[in-house]
Structures are given as C-alpha cells and as structure tokens.
Design an enzyme around this catalytic site. Structure first.
Site, PDB file in Angstrom:
ATOM      1  N   GLN A 161      -6.816  -8.902  -7.442  1.00  0.00           N
ATOM      2  CA  GLN A 161      -6.246  -8.063  -6.395  1.00  0.00           C
ATOM      3  C   GLN A 161      -5.330  -6.612  -6.614  1.00  0.00           C
ATOM      4  O   GLN A 161      -4.358  -6.445  -6.129  1.00  0.00           O
ATOM      5  CB  GLN A 161      -5.198  -8.948  -5.491  1.00  0.00           C
ATOM      6  N   SER A 162      -6.157  -5.918  -7.612  1.00  0.00           N
ATOM      7  CA  SER A 162      -5.590  -4.713  -7.864  1.00  0.00           C
ATOM      8  C   SER A 162      -5.444  -3.716  -6.961  1.00  0.00           C
ATOM      9  O   SER A 162      -6.474  -3.296  -6.454  1.00  0.00           O
ATOM     10  CB  SER A 162      -6.360  -4.337  -9.267  1.00  0.00           C
ATOM     11  N   ASN A 163      -4.323  -3.115  -6.590  1.00  0.00           N
ATOM     12  CA  ASN A 163      -4.235  -1.895  -5.677  1.00  0.00           C
ATOM     13  C   ASN A 163      -4.791  -0.735  -6.670  1.00  0.00           C
ATOM     14  O   ASN A 163      -5.117   0.286  -5.875  1.00  0.00           O
ATOM     15  CB  ASN A 163      -2.834  -1.751  -5.308  1.00  0.00           C
ATOM     16  N   ALA A 201      -7.262  -0.427  -8.394  1.00  0.00           N
ATOM     17  CA  ALA A 201      -8.874  -0.522  -8.609  1.00  0.00           C
ATOM     18  C   ALA A 201      -9.182  -0.024  -7.196  1.00  0.00           C
ATOM     19  O   ALA A 201      -9.944   0.780  -7.080  1.00  0.00           O
ATOM     20  CB  ALA A 201      -9.188  -1.933  -8.755  1.00  0.00           C
TER      21      ALA A 201
END
Ligand code: PLP
Length: 346
Positions: A84-86, A88
């Site tokens: 859930q990388s912001n 990325a």
C-alpha cells in the site's frame, strides 16, 4: 521574503525541478482538536493537498526526482515500496503526467491475504495510472531487485531510472528543504511563531530535508519525527546521515547538528503497516473533530504520537505547534476492516 528564505530558495534553484504539486499547501489551525487537548494551539500543514493523485508528501520529492530522470533521458521509471505504498502511487501518477512508463515492485511486508489490502487503495490507483506492478516477498533485497529489473529493461533497449523507496535520497529530500522554506515564509506572512513541527517519519527523506532546510534557514523550530518502522537509534541515524548528504548537495555550508534530529519510535506497535489502537483512536478523533483524513501506516501513527506527547506535556510552554500532514488517505481503502465500524461487513 526574509534573507534566510531567499538564501535557501537560491540554493534550490541550482537543481532541475518539474512542478507537480499545488504549492504552497495550506497551513491551517485545528481549533477543535486544540480545544479538546487543552495544550498548545495545533496547526496542520496540508501536504495531503499536493494535488497529485490524491496528494501526499512524495509529490514534493518527485518534483526534483522526476526532473533528474527527464534530464537523464529516461523513458521508464522503476521504484519500490510496500504493497500500500503512497510513494508508488504518486510516482505512477507523475510518470503518467510526464509520458514515462512506470514499473513498481511491491514488497509484501505484512503477509496479508486480504483482497482490499492487496488490490484496493493505492494498488488500484497504481494500475489506473498505467503502472506495471510486480510483487516481491517480504524481506527481499528491494534495491537489488530494482537493479536487476533495470538491467533486464536495458537489454531490451529501454532507458530506466531508479527512484529509491520513498524517494528518499539527497535529490528527493530537496523537496522538504523547499517545504521548510515555504512554511517559514507562510508563518512570517501570517505573523505566526511556530515552536515545533511534528510528522511521521519512515524512509527518512521528509525529515532529512526538513532538518537540512531548517538548518539552512537558521530556524529554531523544534522538529520531531514519529517513527513508523525502525527503532529510534536506527531512525535517527538514517535521518542524520541523509540530512548531512542533503546539506552537502545543497552547498549551503551549514553544519547539521546531530541533536536537531529527534525521532520518537514508541508508536510503531507490532510493526510497519500493522494497526495499533492508538492510531485507530487518533485517526477517528481527527476525522470527527476536524473533518480530516489520515492513513493507518504513517500519518495516523504520527497523530497518535502527537496527541500522546501533548497529553504527556512534551510541548508544555510552547504556543504553536504544526503537524505536517504527509497524506496517505488512499490507503484507508486497503484496510477497511480495521476500524470495526458498524456499517462495514467483511
Ligand atoms: C512516505 C510517507 C511518510 C514518511 O515519509 P518518509 O520521507 O518516507 O520518511 C509519511 N506519511 C505518509 C503518508 C507517507 O506516504
């Protein structure tokens, strides 16, 4: 603009930069929260409103990182992050905007099989922006994984550019040198004396840029990072080392004081990305008192630290403190069950 702000702005002008964010972001009071807690007046610096694909702190870093990539003649951006990388998601959006391909490696740091966690929230948005995503198991050497992907792409004639996790290197950190100058100027215009600045710290580029920026400004604002992953000693060392590199790169010749690097890592809970009760309560409290959304992995734990430290008297004697809202609310849709709300059925 005072001389100090002008000096930092001039140092930043040496670097290529592409405008990606809606800057300056607002600096607003949170009066209902301040009243509830009865401590100093609390303000929020709205870096959740940077505008790029629902916003967040990576946008400021990407202004400098993407400009480097374009200058290097890249046609493909490679980066990595947790599922859930912001970072990325904002990188995927910036690449789309600039007409570049984007390949994202997602590390499974939590081992969750939940479909929302694996496919909704930021993962949904990564793919909407046209990025290619591929998973790697937790604990994989993600830098080595990015390097081998870059080699593979090069062998088929592509020109990849690697952005490290969180965009945290001396180039990305310039985005938060810029934020320090921006906020200082805003405070001057609003005739506001900021005593402290608090935010969630992870891959360290945000805090390192702020440390370097505040040093370059000759500012006495008390900066405190709330850790979301590493223990304190490790977090502070990471921030300090990157702040020194950033200052060298900036070329202002100001020494970074090790004691200006402060992290409190008591709010991580069981680990990175794993919910805590303090985060849940803080996130709900702000949603209900201020109409603001935070995220479970970073800004929610940062808020937990802010609220708990206000209650414990850490900021006693201070009048105005600012919470830097680093964004991340898109991740809420990756964790819909954790708030145990009556309307949500698994
Ligand atoms: C990445 C991120 C942070 C941490 O910033 P770093 O520069 O990695 O320390 C904080 N909050 C949110 C919402 C983030 O996405």
């Amino acid at each position: 603009m005072t001389d100090d702000v002008a000096l930092v702005r001039r140092a930043l002008e040496k670097f290529p930069r592409i405008s990606l964010g809606h800057l300056p972001t607002p600096l607003e009071p949170m009066d209902r929260l301040s009243e509830e807690l009865g401590g100093p007046r609390i303000w929020v610096k709205r870096d959740d409103c940077t505008g790029l694909s629902s916003g967040g702190n990576k946008t400021r870093k990407l202004e400098f990182l993407m400009a480097e990539a374009v200058k290097a003649g890249a046609d493909t951006i490679i980066t990595q992050g947790a599922t859930q990388s912001n970072h990325a998601r904002q990188t995927a959006a910036a690449a789309a905007l600039l007409g570049l391909e984007c390949q994202i490696l997602l590390e499974d740091r939590t081992g969750s099989n939940d479909p929302s966690y694996n496919f909704n929230g930021n993962v949904l948005l990564d793919q909407l922006h046209g990025a290619t995503i591929a998973k790697r198991t937790g604990g994989a050497d993600m830098n080595a994984e990015m390097e081998s992907l870059a080699t593979l792409l090069q062998s088929s004639g592509r020109r990849p550019y690697i952005i490290p996790g969180g965009g945290s290197n001396r180039v990305g950190a310039l985005g938060y040198v810029n934020c320090a100058a921006e906020m200082t100027e805003q405070a001057q215009v609003q005739d506001l004396k900021i005593d402290a600045l608090i935010h969630a710290t992870g891959s360290s580029g945000t805090q390192a840029g702020l440390v370097a920026g505040l040093a370059g400004l000759g500012s006495d604002i008390h900066l405190l990072g709330i850790g979301v992953r590493a223990p304190r000693e490790k977090q502070e060392t990471m921030v300090y080392e990157l702040a020194c590199k950033t200052m060298d790169y900036l070329g202002m010749g100001v020494e970074i004081d090790r004691t200006s690097v402060r992290a409190n890592c008591d709010y991580v809970g069981a680990g990175y990305g794993l919910p805590t009760d303090g985060m849940r309560n803080a996130l709900k409290m702000l949603a209900r008192l201020e109409g603001l959304l935070f995220d479970p992995v970073y800004s929610g734990k940062g808020l937990d630290g802010l609220i708990d430290q206000i209650r414990k008297g850490y900021f006693d004697g201070m009048e105005n403190i600012v919470f830097l809202h680093t964004g991340g609310s898109a991740a809420l849709f990756g964790y819909p069950e954790i708030f145990d709300l009556p309307g949500y059925q698994q």
